[in-house]
Write a protein that holds these residues in place. Structure first.
Motif, short mmCIF file in Angstrom:
data_model
loop_
_atom_site.label_atom_id
_atom_site.label_comp_id
_atom_site.label_asym_id
_atom_site.label_seq_id
_atom_site.Cartn_x
_atom_site.Cartn_y
_atom_site.Cartn_z
N VAL A 7 -3.00 11.97 -0.55
CA VAL A 7 -1.87 11.04 -0.48
C VAL A 7 -0.86 11.51 0.56
O VAL A 7 -0.35 10.72 1.37
CB VAL A 7 -1.19 10.89 -1.85
CG1 VAL A 7 0.10 10.09 -1.72
CG2 VAL A 7 -2.13 10.21 -2.85
N LEU A 8 -0.55 12.80 0.55
CA LEU A 8 0.40 13.34 1.53
C LEU A 8 -0.10 13.12 2.95
O LEU A 8 0.68 12.81 3.86
CB LEU A 8 0.64 14.83 1.27
CG LEU A 8 1.51 15.18 0.05
CD1 LEU A 8 1.56 16.69 -0.14
CD2 LEU A 8 2.92 14.61 0.23
N ILE B 81 0.86 6.77 -6.83
CA ILE B 81 -0.23 7.70 -7.13
C ILE B 81 0.26 9.14 -7.01
O ILE B 81 -0.05 9.99 -7.86
CB ILE B 81 -1.42 7.45 -6.18
CG1 ILE B 81 -2.06 6.09 -6.47
CG2 ILE B 81 -2.48 8.55 -6.32
CD1 ILE B 81 -3.11 5.68 -5.45
N PHE B 82 1.02 9.42 -5.97
CA PHE B 82 1.53 10.79 -5.79
C PHE B 82 2.42 11.21 -6.96
O PHE B 82 2.36 12.35 -7.44
CB PHE B 82 2.33 10.88 -4.48
CG PHE B 82 2.82 12.26 -4.18
CD1 PHE B 82 2.00 13.19 -3.53
CD2 PHE B 82 4.11 12.66 -4.54
CE1 PHE B 82 2.45 14.48 -3.28
CE2 PHE B 82 4.55 13.95 -4.28
CZ PHE B 82 3.72 14.86 -3.65
N SER C 107 0.83 -1.20 0.00
CA SER C 107 0.00 0.00 0.00
C SER C 107 0.86 1.25 0.00
O SER C 107 0.51 2.27 -0.62
CB SER C 107 -0.94 0.00 1.21
OG SER C 107 -0.21 0.03 2.43
N LEU C 108 2.02 1.21 0.67
CA LEU C 108 2.92 2.36 0.65
C LEU C 108 3.45 2.60 -0.76
O LEU C 108 3.50 3.74 -1.25
CB LEU C 108 4.09 2.13 1.61
CG LEU C 108 5.16 3.23 1.63
CD1 LEU C 108 4.56 4.57 2.03
CD2 LEU C 108 6.29 2.85 2.59
N ASP C 109 3.84 1.51 -1.44
CA ASP C 109 4.31 1.64 -2.83
C ASP C 109 3.23 2.28 -3.70
O ASP C 109 3.53 3.14 -4.55
CB ASP C 109 4.67 0.27 -3.40
CG ASP C 109 5.91 -0.33 -2.75
OD1 ASP C 109 6.68 0.45 -2.13
OD2 ASP C 109 6.10 -1.55 -2.84
N ASP D 164 7.81 5.60 7.86
CA ASP D 164 8.70 4.98 6.87
C ASP D 164 9.50 6.10 6.20
O ASP D 164 8.94 7.13 5.81
CB ASP D 164 7.87 4.22 5.84
CG ASP D 164 8.74 3.42 4.87
OD1 ASP D 164 9.41 4.04 4.01
OD2 ASP D 164 8.75 2.17 4.97
N PRO D 165 10.81 5.93 6.04
CA PRO D 165 11.64 6.99 5.42
C PRO D 165 11.15 7.41 4.05
O PRO D 165 11.19 8.59 3.69
CB PRO D 165 13.03 6.36 5.35
CG PRO D 165 13.03 5.31 6.43
CD PRO D 165 11.62 4.79 6.48
N ARG D 166 10.66 6.43 3.24
CA ARG D 166 10.19 6.77 1.90
C ARG D 166 8.97 7.68 1.96
O ARG D 166 8.79 8.56 1.12
CB ARG D 166 9.86 5.50 1.12
CG ARG D 166 11.08 4.66 0.79
CD ARG D 166 10.69 3.49 -0.09
NE ARG D 166 9.76 2.62 0.59
CZ ARG D 166 8.88 1.83 -0.03
NH1 ARG D 166 8.79 1.84 -1.35
NH2 ARG D 166 8.07 1.05 0.65
N ALA D 167 8.10 7.46 2.95
CA ALA D 167 6.92 8.32 3.10
C ALA D 167 7.32 9.72 3.49
O ALA D 167 6.77 10.70 2.99
CB ALA D 167 5.99 7.72 4.14
N ARG D 168 8.31 9.83 4.38
CA ARG D 168 8.72 11.16 4.85
C ARG D 168 9.41 11.96 3.77
O ARG D 168 9.43 13.19 3.82
CB ARG D 168 9.64 11.01 6.07
CG ARG D 168 8.90 10.50 7.32
CD ARG D 168 9.74 10.72 8.56
NE ARG D 168 10.91 9.86 8.56
CZ ARG D 168 10.93 8.63 9.09
NH1 ARG D 168 9.83 8.12 9.64
NH2 ARG D 168 12.03 7.90 9.07
N GLN D 169 9.96 11.29 2.76
CA GLN D 169 10.63 12.00 1.67
C GLN D 169 9.65 12.82 0.83
O GLN D 169 10.05 13.75 0.14
CB GLN D 169 11.36 11.00 0.77
CG GLN D 169 12.60 10.40 1.41
CD GLN D 169 13.24 9.34 0.53
OE1 GLN D 169 12.76 9.05 -0.58
NE2 GLN D 169 14.33 8.76 1.01
#
Length: 339
Positions: free
Chosen positions: A324-325, A311-312, A304-306, A333-338
């Protein structure tokens, strides 16, 4: 853009109804019990403050009240029992009997708790504590009280009676729920059909799911439909998930679709998660896309994170990217925070 905003506002209003229904399903019984205890303690406080009892018995009543408020159940039971034995003709003996039974049941001494409650009802038929004693007996599953409770117009006692009946005679309890769903709400105590359906839905089995599905598909009461859909999600069953997906695809009611999206997420089934991902990616309803994206944030799994990141990166719609944000901000998760 105006049309998209209109859709979003309508979906937001629908989401509020859905959220309130879920909140009520999850917390009504607990909140009612906590509020009921507060009411009963306030009533006991008035008894204590009246100052009309024997000074010695009044002191025991005050001490028992304080122990109930501090949730020292064993000491409270001992204090009220001391009052009952020491002052058998006290004017507030009925209050002591009720709170003695209450303190015993809080220690899970159910059989012991019934005796003082039954004594209160039999010896003090006009007591102002009679109703509380009857409700507690129903909660304890005392069969005669359950039978009377089912026939009463008091909704709280009827609900407690139904809960107890499910433990003793599930077939009879299911029949009562089914009959309630067929009876016009105006002729029943307020809230009973929804509460009965929720109690039924907290169980599982071949008798339960078909009733929930029938209500979810076609009941005329929207809140009952939302309750049934929520409970279907709680079944965590792929076949039930397939039925929920069919309802979503066939029904354009916003509240129903939002509730199904949430139920699919909470079902934690592969097909449920896949459907929510599909809605988030490709739904022709912008508001439903945003709702699905919001609930994707609850899945907490890498897939779901991927998908949220994909989508973003590919969708330039401001409302979608904003949602999405918001979902990514809830992921550790580091990828989300990026983003």
């Amino acid at each position: 853009m105006k049309r998209m905003t209109k859709h979003f506002n309508e979906a937001t209003a629908a989401a509020v109804l859905v959220a309130s229904t879920i909140f009520l399903i999850g917390t009504t019984s607990q909140a009612q019990r906590a509020y009921k205890l507060d009411q009963d303690i306030a009533k006991l406080n008035r008894f204590v403050q009246s100052g009309k009892s024997n000074p010695a018995s009044a002191q025991l009543l005050r001490e028992g009240r304080d122990l109930i408020e501090s949730q020292h159940w064993q000491q409270a039971a001992e204090k009220f029992n001391e009052l009952i034995k020491g002052f058998p003709k006290d004017r507030d003996l009925d209050a002591a009997l009720y709170w003695y039974g209450y303190a015993l049941q809080k220690q899970n001494l159910k059989d012991e708790a019934k005796a003082p409650l039954l004594r209160l009802i039999n010896h003090f038929p006009n007591s102002s504590w009679r109703r509380e004693a009857e409700a507690l007996l129903v909660f304890l599953g005392e069969q005669n009280a359950v039978k009377i409770g089912k026939e009463r117009d008091d909704c709280e006692i009827k609900i407690l009676a139904l809960q107890s009946l499910f433990q003793a005679d599930e077939e009879r309890a299911i029949a009562i729920v089914t009959e309630s769903l067929k009876t016009p709400a105006a002729s029943q105590c307020q809230g009973f059909p929804a509460a009965a359906l929720s109690i039924l839905g907290s169980r599982s089995g071949p008798r339960v799911v078909p009733i929930l599905l029938e209500v979810a598909r076609s009941n005329s009461d929207l809140k009952l439909r939302l309750t049934a859909i929520k409970r279907l999600g709680d079944q965590h069953n792929e076949q039930v998930t397939d039925e929920l997906i069919k309802i979503y695809d066939a029904d354009r009611t916003k509240e129903v679709r939002i509730q199904i999206i949430r139920a699919l997420v909470e079902s934690r089934t592969p097909r449920g998660s896949a459907k929510v991902l599909e809605i988030a990616r490709t739904s022709d309803d912008p508001a439903m896309r945003q709702i699905a994206i919001r609930y994707l944030g609850d899945l907490k799994d890498p897939a779901s994170l991927d998908e949220l990141i994909r989508i973003f990166d590919t969708d330039k719609t401001p409302q979608v990217r904003s949602q999405v944000l918001q979902a990514l901000s809830e992921r550790d998760d580091p990828r989300a925070r990026q983003k």
